[in-house]
Design a protein around this motif. Sequence first.
Motif, PDB file in Angstrom:
ATOM      1  N   MET A   1       0.853  -1.178   0.000  1.00 31.08           N
ATOM      2  CA  MET A   1       0.000   0.000   0.000  1.00 31.08           C
ATOM      3  C   MET A   1       0.896   1.237   0.000  1.00 31.08           C
ATOM      4  O   MET A   1       1.824   1.331   0.777  1.00 31.08           O
ATOM      5  N   SER A   2       0.611   2.188  -0.888  1.00 29.22           N
ATOM      6  CA  SER A   2       1.430   3.398  -0.995  1.00 29.22           C
ATOM      7  C   SER A   2       1.161   4.346   0.175  1.00 29.22           C
ATOM      8  O   SER A   2       0.163   4.215   0.889  1.00 29.22           O
ATOM      9  N   ALA A   3       2.038   5.313   0.356  1.00 31.03           N
ATOM     10  CA  ALA A   3       1.872   6.307   1.414  1.00 31.03           C
ATOM     11  C   ALA A   3       0.568   7.077   1.229  1.00 31.03           C
ATOM     12  O   ALA A   3      -0.103   7.395   2.209  1.00 31.03           O
ATOM     13  N   SER A   4       0.203   7.381  -0.009  1.00 25.16           N
ATOM     14  CA  SER A   4      -1.047   8.117  -0.230  1.00 25.16           C
ATOM     15  C   SER A   4      -2.252   7.264   0.161  1.00 25.16           C
ATOM     16  O   SER A   4      -3.214   7.772   0.740  1.00 25.16           O
ATOM     17  N   GLN A   5      -2.204   5.968  -0.124  1.00 24.96           N
ATOM     18  CA  GLN A   5      -3.302   5.078   0.263  1.00 24.96           C
ATOM     19  C   GLN A   5      -3.366   4.928   1.780  1.00 24.96           C
ATOM     20  O   GLN A   5      -4.447   4.901   2.366  1.00 24.96           O
ATOM     21  N   ARG A   6      -2.195   4.843   2.421  1.00 24.58           N
ATOM     22  CA  ARG A   6      -2.170   4.769   3.888  1.00 24.58           C
ATOM     23  C   ARG A   6      -2.676   6.069   4.503  1.00 24.58           C
ATOM     24  O   ARG A   6      -3.408   6.049   5.500  1.00 24.58           O
ATOM     25  N   PHE A   7      -2.306   7.212   3.904  1.00 26.82           N
ATOM     26  CA  PHE A   7      -2.771   8.501   4.397  1.00 26.82           C
ATOM     27  C   PHE A   7      -4.295   8.568   4.299  1.00 26.82           C
ATOM     28  O   PHE A   7      -4.975   8.928   5.260  1.00 26.82           O
ATOM     29  N   ARG A   8      -4.835   8.208   3.126  1.00 27.03           N
ATOM     30  CA  ARG A   8      -6.287   8.247   2.936  1.00 27.03           C
ATOM     31  C   ARG A   8      -6.994   7.330   3.942  1.00 27.03           C
ATOM     32  O   ARG A   8      -7.969   7.741   4.577  1.00 27.03           O
ATOM     33  N   ALA A   9      -6.515   6.109   4.071  1.00 28.17           N
ATOM     34  CA  ALA A   9      -7.147   5.159   4.985  1.00 28.17           C
ATOM     35  C   ALA A   9      -7.127   5.684   6.417  1.00 28.17           C
ATOM     36  O   ALA A   9      -8.122   5.560   7.147  1.00 28.17           O
ATOM     37  N   ALA A  10      -6.033   6.288   6.826  1.00 22.27           N
ATOM     38  CA  ALA A  10      -5.920   6.822   8.185  1.00 22.27           C
ATOM     39  C   ALA A  10      -6.899   7.971   8.396  1.00 22.27           C
ATOM     40  O   ALA A  10      -7.594   8.026   9.418  1.00 22.27           O
ATOM     41  N   VAL A  11      -6.975   8.893   7.444  1.00 19.09           N
ATOM     42  CA  VAL A  11      -7.896  10.027   7.566  1.00 19.09           C
ATOM     43  C   VAL A  11      -9.332   9.521   7.622  1.00 19.09           C
ATOM     44  O   VAL A  11     -10.130   9.970   8.453  1.00 19.09           O
ATOM     45  N   GLU A  12      -9.665   8.600   6.745  1.00 20.85           N
ATOM     46  CA  GLU A  12     -11.030   8.067   6.714  1.00 20.85           C
ATOM     47  C   GLU A  12     -11.381   7.321   8.003  1.00 20.85           C
ATOM     48  O   GLU A  12     -12.543   7.292   8.408  1.00 20.85           O
ATOM     49  N   ALA A  13     -10.379   6.745   8.657  1.00 22.20           N
ATOM     50  CA  ALA A  13     -10.605   6.045   9.923  1.00 22.20           C
ATOM     51  C   ALA A  13     -10.570   6.994  11.121  1.00 22.20           C
ATOM     52  O   ALA A  13     -10.800   6.564  12.258  1.00 22.20           O
ATOM     53  N   GLY A  14     -10.275   8.273  10.876  1.00 19.38           N
ATOM     54  CA  GLY A  14     -10.171   9.237  11.964  1.00 19.38           C
ATOM     55  C   GLY A  14      -8.894   9.100  12.763  1.00 19.38           C
ATOM     56  O   GLY A  14      -8.794   9.600  13.879  1.00 19.38           O
ATOM     57  N   ASP A  15      -7.887   8.435  12.203  1.00 20.30           N
ATOM     58  CA  ASP A  15      -6.611   8.203  12.875  1.00 20.30           C
ATOM     59  C   ASP A  15      -5.554   9.145  12.294  1.00 20.30           C
ATOM     60  O   ASP A  15      -4.716   8.742  11.480  1.00 20.30           O
TER      61      ASP A  15
END
Length: 132
Positions: free
Chosen positions: A1-15
């Motif tokens: 998973m790329s940094a952008s995908q990890r960033f998106r997933a974290a934001v969407e999870a509220g983390d």
Amino acid sequence: MSASQRFRAAVEAGDLEAGLATLAPDITFHSPAVFQEYRGVETVSGLLRLVFETFEDFRYTDELAGSGDDPVHALIFRARVGERTLEGMDLLRIGPDGLIADFTVMVRPLSGLIALAQAMGPKVEAAGLKAG
């Protein structure tokens, strides 16, 4: 998973902390409201914390990725600031270390950008975050 995908997933999870962990130590952040850029993970993290608390109903709607080995990704979002609804894009450039090295935010319409700038200005000043 790329940094952008990890960033998106974290934001969407509220983390937000997990999202901030995807930023390179020497990241450059380009604000939609300030001409000069913000530099360094400490400054950019502080700025993104303020953005996270300012946006309401934030959600990513689309994701665009560069082709081949192009380390550029765009995360398209919608949000609200007070009574103003806005659309925007987080343009993320990934560095050789696999972390987000350059982060540019674009916002439309102008009324949404003005609302964002007015909401963020005092918070950025109070936090002592400096561009340039």
